[in-house]
Design an enzyme around this catalytic site. Structure first.
Site, PDB file in Angstrom:
ATOM      1  N   GLN A  43       2.839  17.306   2.075  1.00  0.00           N
ATOM      2  CA  GLN A  43       2.069  18.388   1.447  1.00  0.00           C
ATOM      3  C   GLN A  43       2.909  19.651   1.247  1.00  0.00           C
ATOM      4  O   GLN A  43       2.553  20.507   0.448  1.00  0.00           O
ATOM      5  CB  GLN A  43       0.831  18.741   2.283  1.00  0.00           C
ATOM      6  CG  GLN A  43      -0.228  17.662   2.295  1.00  0.00           C
ATOM      7  CD  GLN A  43      -0.955  17.504   0.959  1.00  0.00           C
ATOM      8  OE1 GLN A  43      -1.024  18.434   0.151  1.00  0.00           O
ATOM      9  NE2 GLN A  43      -1.499  16.320   0.714  1.00  0.00           N
ATOM     10  N   GLY A  52       4.745   8.447   0.672  1.00  0.00           N
ATOM     11  CA  GLY A  52       4.676   9.139   1.956  1.00  0.00           C
ATOM     12  C   GLY A  52       4.309   8.209   3.101  1.00  0.00           C
ATOM     13  O   GLY A  52       4.876   8.293   4.199  1.00  0.00           O
ATOM     14  N   THR A  53       3.379   7.318   2.855  1.00  0.00           N
ATOM     15  CA  THR A  53       2.926   6.409   3.912  1.00  0.00           C
ATOM     16  C   THR A  53       4.082   5.538   4.389  1.00  0.00           C
ATOM     17  O   THR A  53       4.308   5.386   5.600  1.00  0.00           O
ATOM     18  CB  THR A  53       1.784   5.518   3.385  1.00  0.00           C
ATOM     19  OG1 THR A  53       0.727   6.363   2.939  1.00  0.00           O
ATOM     20  CG2 THR A  53       1.275   4.566   4.447  1.00  0.00           C
ATOM     21  N   ASN A  73      -2.782  18.472   5.320  1.00  0.00           N
ATOM     22  CA  ASN A  73      -3.323  18.104   4.002  1.00  0.00           C
ATOM     23  C   ASN A  73      -4.777  18.527   3.820  1.00  0.00           C
ATOM     24  O   ASN A  73      -5.230  18.682   2.689  1.00  0.00           O
ATOM     25  CB  ASN A  73      -3.191  16.592   3.781  1.00  0.00           C
ATOM     26  CG  ASN A  73      -3.655  15.781   4.961  1.00  0.00           C
ATOM     27  OD1 ASN A  73      -3.133  15.918   6.064  1.00  0.00           O
ATOM     28  ND2 ASN A  73      -4.644  14.948   4.745  1.00  0.00           N
ATOM     29  N   CYS A 132     -17.827   8.680   3.586  1.00  0.00           N
ATOM     30  CA  CYS A 132     -18.891   7.738   3.875  1.00  0.00           C
ATOM     31  C   CYS A 132     -18.280   6.377   4.149  1.00  0.00           C
ATOM     32  O   CYS A 132     -17.681   5.781   3.264  1.00  0.00           O
ATOM     33  CB  CYS A 132     -19.789   7.676   2.658  1.00  0.00           C
ATOM     34  SG  CYS A 132     -21.229   6.720   2.956  1.00  0.00           S
ATOM     35  N   SER A 137       6.646  12.503  -0.827  1.00  0.00           N
ATOM     36  CA  SER A 137       5.932  11.632  -1.756  1.00  0.00           C
ATOM     37  C   SER A 137       5.862  12.341  -3.118  1.00  0.00           C
ATOM     38  O   SER A 137       5.318  13.442  -3.220  1.00  0.00           O
ATOM     39  CB  SER A 137       4.523  11.370  -1.222  1.00  0.00           C
ATOM     40  OG  SER A 137       3.849  10.486  -2.069  1.00  0.00           O
ATOM     41  N   ALA A 138       6.403  11.695  -4.165  1.00  0.00           N
ATOM     42  CA  ALA A 138       6.607  12.390  -5.446  1.00  0.00           C
ATOM     43  C   ALA A 138       5.313  12.841  -6.129  1.00  0.00           C
ATOM     44  O   ALA A 138       5.299  13.869  -6.804  1.00  0.00           O
ATOM     45  CB  ALA A 138       7.402  11.498  -6.399  1.00  0.00           C
ATOM     46  N   HIS A 139       4.215  12.072  -5.945  1.00  0.00           N
ATOM     47  CA  HIS A 139       3.017  12.414  -6.724  1.00  0.00           C
ATOM     48  C   HIS A 139       2.322  13.681  -6.238  1.00  0.00           C
ATOM     49  O   HIS A 139       1.368  14.160  -6.848  1.00  0.00           O
ATOM     50  CB  HIS A 139       2.032  11.237  -6.774  1.00  0.00           C
ATOM     51  CG  HIS A 139       1.318  10.948  -5.495  1.00  0.00           C
ATOM     52  ND1 HIS A 139       0.004  11.286  -5.302  1.00  0.00           N
ATOM     53  CD2 HIS A 139       1.710  10.341  -4.361  1.00  0.00           C
ATOM     54  CE1 HIS A 139      -0.374  10.880  -4.094  1.00  0.00           C
ATOM     55  NE2 HIS A 139       0.648  10.306  -3.504  1.00  0.00           N
ATOM     56  N   THR A 146      14.585  -4.385  -4.780  1.00  0.00           N
ATOM     57  CA  THR A 146      15.180  -3.763  -5.968  1.00  0.00           C
ATOM     58  C   THR A 146      14.565  -2.384  -6.162  1.00  0.00           C
ATOM     59  O   THR A 146      13.346  -2.229  -6.094  1.00  0.00           O
ATOM     60  CB  THR A 146      14.938  -4.652  -7.202  1.00  0.00           C
ATOM     61  OG1 THR A 146      15.541  -5.916  -6.941  1.00  0.00           O
ATOM     62  CG2 THR A 146      15.528  -4.044  -8.458  1.00  0.00           C
TER      63      THR A 146
END
Ligand code: PLP
Length: 388
Positions: free
Chosen positions: A178, A71-72, A150, A324, A198-200, A236
């Site tokens: 998302q 995604g990034t 998100n 943090c 983004s696949a994950h 590749t």
């Protein structure tokens, strides 16, 4: 202790069927899709089939799909690619509640000479189409608005914004990272020119994503080298990852309607239970226009990361928008943008449901949550606990 994973917005487990589809491409089918021999050709065919599957899920054409590392990268490629094609001049619009993949890219573009307007969201996190239209300038060449948030799950009126921008011939990008798996990705009815995935986030592998790029839209590649990915992204191809992304999006689309209904019922059950049983709880985001799997609250007077740690000790994986950094607690920029006080936003908790989530787990979770919130409150000023 059996762990209950409630952080699907951060990442999802790999679907075993998706893993099976990917497996040959780690071993026997190891070819480089650019090689002209038989082994390479088989990898090329796998890549072609995967592109067709993704295109089908988006109601687009195969040559409008560019595979990226996630995604990034898709967000970076969309914004930087369009800005470079535009000579790093002119104006773009985005919103104050975007993911950092967009916000940090927009800040970078400002240093390259692009003017950026960050349109505010209302107290539910919704961006009004009118405020996008009002922010347009004669030199606006791109607008980027996320499909769903998100942190707080608010869904944006992408189709309405898209229709207006299409009429005005301004490029429109949406970060759908998302939304995928929960909402329709039909790029024609969304009226978008670019869309990031983004696949994950939908039970696919990590490190693989895609950018939908409408035919005719010009962007400059941000990674130079070979001519892969229709000359938009050299390197590749990650064939197992791409096969996995395609299998995951196909499976997600098949299950989407039924699974979304199931999750909406669970989500609303959990929201009601938290509001009833946890004193002072404050739901963040929109109650209705919200991702089926997102439940997000603030518990004023406690520190979100401390709560996440205590819930983790009790077997529940959740997350908080406060983080943090260098010994200080930083509230989430999204919660700040929807107008919450710093102290309130430090007490944020995000619970994101998924295929494995059951009502029984939710009921057990609410019991533990109300106990842990009460304990943290009696500890007095616990803000900054997580930072020590
Ligand atoms: N955009 C949104 C809305 C996200 O939620 C995320 C990840 O959490 C990203 C972009 C970045 O995706 P990735 O981690 O695959 O690069």
């Amino acid at each position: 202790m059996q762990r209950v994973y409630l952080d699907h917005a951060a990442t999802t487990p790999l679907d075993p069927e998706v893993f099976l589809a990917m497996k040959p491409y780690f071993s026997d089918e190891f070819g480089n899709p650019s090689s002209i021999h038989e082994t390479g050709h088989r990898a090329y065919l796998a890549l072609t089939r995967a592109r067709e599957k993704v295109a089908r899920a988006l109601s687009s054409r195969p040559n409008e799909i560019i595979f990226t590392s996630g995604g990034t990268e898709s967000d970076n490629l969309a914004l930087k690619g369009a800005a470079e094609a535009h000579g790093f001049k002119g104006h773009i619009i985005t919103t104050a509640v975007e993911h950092h993949a967009i916000l940090h890219t927009a800040r970078y573009l400002e240093t390259r000479g692009v003017a950026v307007t960050y349109v505010p969201a209302d107290e539910k996190g919704r961006v009004e189409p009118r405020s996008i239209i009002d922010a347009l300038r004669d030199d606006t060449f791109l607008v980027s608005v996320m499909y769903a948030n998100n942190e707080i799950g608010t869904i944006q009126p992408i189709d309405e914004i898209g229709k207006e921008l299409q009429r005005r011939k301004v490029l429109f990008h949406t970060d759908a990272v998302q939304a995928a798996g929960s909402l329709s990705l039909d790029v024609r009815s969304l009226h978008v020119d670019m869309l990031s995935l983004s696949a994950h986030k939908f039970y696919g592998p990590k490190g693989i994503g895609a950018l939908y790029l409408k035919n005719g839209v010009v962007i400059e590649p941000q990674q130079l080298g070979g001519g892969q990915e229709l000359k938009r992204r050299a390197s590749t191809e990650n064939v197992p990852g791409i096969v996995g992304l395609a299998a995951a999006i196909e499976a997600a689309e098949l299950k989407r309607k039924k699974e979304s209904e199931r999750l909406i019922a669970l989500r609303d059950h959990l929201i009601r239970a938290v509001e009833e049983r946890v004193e002072g709880s404050l739901l963040t985001g929109d109650r209705v226009d919200r991702l089926p799997n997102n439940v997000s609250f603030c518990f004023p007077g406690i520190e979100g990361e401390a709560l996440v740690m205590r819930l983790s000790e009790q077997g529940f994986d959740t997350s908080s928008g406060s983080a943090c950094t260098s010994g200080n607690l930083d509230p989430s920029h999204v919660l700040q943008a929807i107008g919450l006080d710093r102290d309130v936003s430090l007490g944020s908790l995000r619970v994101s449901l998924g295929t494995s989530t059951t009502e029984k787990d939710m009921d057990r979770f609410v019991g533990v949550l109300s106990r842990e919130v009460a304990k943290l409150k009696t500890m007095g000023n616990v803000i900054d606990v997580a930072c020590r």
